[in-house]
Design an enzyme around this catalytic site. Structure first.
Site, PDB file in Angstrom:
ATOM      1  N   HIS A 125       6.676   4.308  12.636  1.00  0.00           N
ATOM      2  CA  HIS A 125       6.710   4.300  11.171  1.00  0.00           C
ATOM      3  C   HIS A 125       7.731   5.354  10.736  1.00  0.00           C
ATOM      4  O   HIS A 125       7.433   6.538  10.687  1.00  0.00           O
ATOM      5  CB  HIS A 125       5.299   4.639  10.662  1.00  0.00           C
ATOM      6  CG  HIS A 125       5.152   4.586   9.176  1.00  0.00           C
ATOM      7  ND1 HIS A 125       4.380   3.635   8.546  1.00  0.00           N
ATOM      8  CD2 HIS A 125       5.666   5.353   8.192  1.00  0.00           C
ATOM      9  CE1 HIS A 125       4.416   3.825   7.236  1.00  0.00           C
ATOM     10  NE2 HIS A 125       5.197   4.863   6.996  1.00  0.00           N
ATOM     11  N   ARG A 160       0.835  -1.205   0.000  1.00  0.00           N
ATOM     12  CA  ARG A 160       0.000   0.000   0.000  1.00  0.00           C
ATOM     13  C   ARG A 160       0.877   1.264   0.000  1.00  0.00           C
ATOM     14  O   ARG A 160       0.941   1.998  -0.974  1.00  0.00           O
ATOM     15  CB  ARG A 160      -0.944  -0.011   1.224  1.00  0.00           C
ATOM     16  CG  ARG A 160      -2.113   0.968   1.122  1.00  0.00           C
ATOM     17  CD  ARG A 160      -1.807   2.392   1.562  1.00  0.00           C
ATOM     18  NE  ARG A 160      -1.308   2.474   2.931  1.00  0.00           N
ATOM     19  CZ  ARG A 160      -0.774   3.568   3.443  1.00  0.00           C
ATOM     20  NH1 ARG A 160      -0.659   4.675   2.721  1.00  0.00           N
ATOM     21  NH2 ARG A 160      -0.297   3.574   4.685  1.00  0.00           N
ATOM     22  N   ASP A 161       1.577   1.506   1.066  1.00  0.00           N
ATOM     23  CA  ASP A 161       2.357   2.735   1.214  1.00  0.00           C
ATOM     24  C   ASP A 161       3.520   2.774   0.227  1.00  0.00           C
ATOM     25  O   ASP A 161       3.871   3.832  -0.301  1.00  0.00           O
ATOM     26  CB  ASP A 161       2.873   2.808   2.662  1.00  0.00           C
ATOM     27  CG  ASP A 161       3.472   4.163   3.012  1.00  0.00           C
ATOM     28  OD1 ASP A 161       3.332   5.106   2.224  1.00  0.00           O
ATOM     29  OD2 ASP A 161       4.083   4.268   4.094  1.00  0.00           O
ATOM     30  N   CYS A 190       7.531  10.213   0.412  1.00  0.00           N
ATOM     31  CA  CYS A 190       6.519  11.185   0.836  1.00  0.00           C
ATOM     32  C   CYS A 190       6.299  12.160  -0.309  1.00  0.00           C
ATOM     33  O   CYS A 190       7.223  12.838  -0.741  1.00  0.00           O
ATOM     34  CB  CYS A 190       6.980  11.933   2.074  1.00  0.00           C
ATOM     35  SG  CYS A 190       5.844  13.264   2.510  1.00  0.00           S
ATOM     36  N   HIS A 242      10.700   7.056   8.231  1.00  0.00           N
ATOM     37  CA  HIS A 242      11.236   7.226   6.873  1.00  0.00           C
ATOM     38  C   HIS A 242      12.729   7.484   6.978  1.00  0.00           C
ATOM     39  O   HIS A 242      13.197   8.126   7.926  1.00  0.00           O
ATOM     40  CB  HIS A 242      10.535   8.383   6.160  1.00  0.00           C
ATOM     41  CG  HIS A 242       9.202   7.998   5.621  1.00  0.00           C
ATOM     42  ND1 HIS A 242       8.858   8.144   4.310  1.00  0.00           N
ATOM     43  CD2 HIS A 242       8.129   7.427   6.219  1.00  0.00           C
ATOM     44  CE1 HIS A 242       7.624   7.699   4.116  1.00  0.00           C
ATOM     45  NE2 HIS A 242       7.145   7.256   5.260  1.00  0.00           N
ATOM     46  N   ASN A 274      10.353   4.564   3.024  1.00  0.00           N
ATOM     47  CA  ASN A 274      10.151   3.966   4.327  1.00  0.00           C
ATOM     48  C   ASN A 274      11.407   3.191   4.738  1.00  0.00           C
ATOM     49  O   ASN A 274      12.220   2.800   3.901  1.00  0.00           O
ATOM     50  CB  ASN A 274       8.997   2.973   4.241  1.00  0.00           C
ATOM     51  CG  ASN A 274       7.670   3.654   4.006  1.00  0.00           C
ATOM     52  OD1 ASN A 274       7.152   4.325   4.883  1.00  0.00           O
ATOM     53  ND2 ASN A 274       7.124   3.492   2.806  1.00  0.00           N
TER      54      ASN A 274
END
Lengths: 301, 301
Positions: free
Chosen positions: B209, B20-21, B242, B211, B251
């Site tokens: 979470h 997803r991300d 992002c 980055h 990530n």
């Protein structure tokens, strides 16, 4: 804004290895005047220790064949140390001729790497280093000892901690003022770092030298700081690599380290903007982007 | 060989966000059968939580327009959770239609990002989430809440810790079972992580979470584990970024995290070789190398 963390030092010395360790694996020879400017920029960014070059035989490291000339061209600044790597007595004599007041020697923590890199056994490397350290100390020259492959090597697997300690204590016993514990192939993890440092009697005599091959360098640094280490080796923009592991990425990038230390409120005396500008300048000269995440983020931004 | 470290958990759940991300910022649409195979490979590597897709409007994220079809194609395995992101009631209804039993919502810790990403004020985002969480919980569906920009955003500087805590506690109060504290632009450092986690009453309700924009993700994870967090978000091969920071790298890479945890002797249930093979396969399909250091090192050999 800084967010301090319990159990960390207030101040860290970054031992900059870019001009020697970073450049030595570059195949295209960097002109001596560029090297001199590189070192000058690093001093201007606030570095207090910059390993400048190596007096290894030019046959082994052609990139640093200009060591004598480079030292002549250096604009030495008060309060900045410019150590050079020295492999043997002949190299030491060249360094002494140039008025060098600090050298580094490069030892191995494993039998196989001692054989491959020094053409010595683990035991007989000390016979090689003993007269070098003695003559240096007699001449008022400080000696730092790199201990490579402290966490593992490509042939023997994980390096036993007592073996690293034995090698390190022998080198301190010869008269070295500091050990730089190297994770030359980047395989270490934070618990391993802690255990190794705690196994030494004097953490104040230790520096750490991490490679970011598996992305572990900064987490390992955090563990080392918690264990009492206050000197950390790093390389401008993360340049450098290990010639014995083709896939190895380079040294811990100075900028990524400074980002973490600044966030933790730990003093380094370094100007991050000037460091990033220097890495960007160098990356253009070397013809490829810096592997440092901070340099990548701030130079595109 | 594992080297445990004091104060760390024995087991960590990696919440895999790659499908997803990771994929949502890819401009070239990945075919639905490739996505299904991707998720299947992740489950085969041992993942127990894989965020599969998002029911956001296709206009905003064209890459995930195939969410319904993807869920039909999934080979669900017993013991593996496949949460999906849901932006609103309409998205929730689509998820319920598909029999989804776990969703995630995406909140903001800062005023400016709430306005830009949700078209809401910091305060009014809760009005939007309240009925979504209520209806989900009524239907026996667990809800995870992402809190983005927890460490800073590109407009307001560092995010005040009390502000993050207020947003997070409100979301827990609505009925979310877990908060994922996001460093969306990667600016955090370990002391900041520790301070933020300690400011919450229930660290067992928190996931992190990170980055890796400034190389800090793994050091920050180590700090989070020390502060009592046992769920860490990561993305296969470090994919994702992002959209609000052009220079942002992605990530935290699952493989780099697994390398550290394995070295620390912390159980994840994951097979590193299979993860690297999956990232290498995906990188070829996406047409560029994985940003993960571990994938780079192990796939070149």
């Amino acid at each position: 804004m800084a967010y301090p963390m319990e159990g960390l030092p207030q101040q860290v010395t970054i031992y900059e290895v870019g001009p020697r360790d970073g450049l030595q694996n570059e195949s295209a020879v960097v002109p001596v005047e560029v090297k001199a400017e590189f070192i000058d920029r690093l001093a201007d960014a606030g570095h207090k220790v910059i390993e400048a070059t190596s007096f290894v035989h030019p046959k082994w490291v052609p990139q640093l064949a200009d060591a004598d000339e480079l030292l002549t061209r250096l604009h030495r600044r008060p309060g900045v140390r410019y150590p050079v790597l020295v492999p043997n007595l002949r190299g030491l004599d060249r360094a002494l001729d140039r008025g060098v007041d600090e050298i580094a020697i490069f030892a191995s923590a494993t039998e196989t790497f001692a054989a491959k890199n020094l053409n010595r056994s683990l035991e007989s490397q000390f016979e090689m280093f003993e007269p070098v350290v003695a003559r240096a100390v007699d001449n008022g020259v400080r000696v730092r000892a790199y201990v490579s492959m402290c966490f593992g090597d490509p042939w023997e697997g994980p390096t036993p901690i007592p073996q690293v300690v034995t090698v390190g204590e022998r080198l301190l016993g010869l008269g070295c003022y500091e050990l730089s514990l190297g994770d030359t192939i980047g395989v270490g993890t934070p618990g391993h770092v802690t255990a190794l440092i705690k196994a030494f009697r004097r953490p104040d005599k230790l520096a750490v030298h991490f490679h970011d091959t598996y992305g572990q360098a900064l987490g390992n640094t955090l563990a080392a700081l918690r264990a009492g280490v206050t000197t950390v080796d790093a390389s401008t923009g993360g340049i450098g690599g290990c010639p014995y592991a083709e896939s190895a990425t380079g040294n811990l990038a100075t900028e990524d380290l400074v980002w973490m230390l600044r966030g933790l409120g730990i003093e380094t005396g370094l100007d991050l903007g000037k460091l990033v500008a220097t890495s960007t300048w160098l990356a253009e000269l070397l013809g490829r982007p810096s592997p440092s995440r901070v340099v990548q983020a701030l130079s595109k931004g």
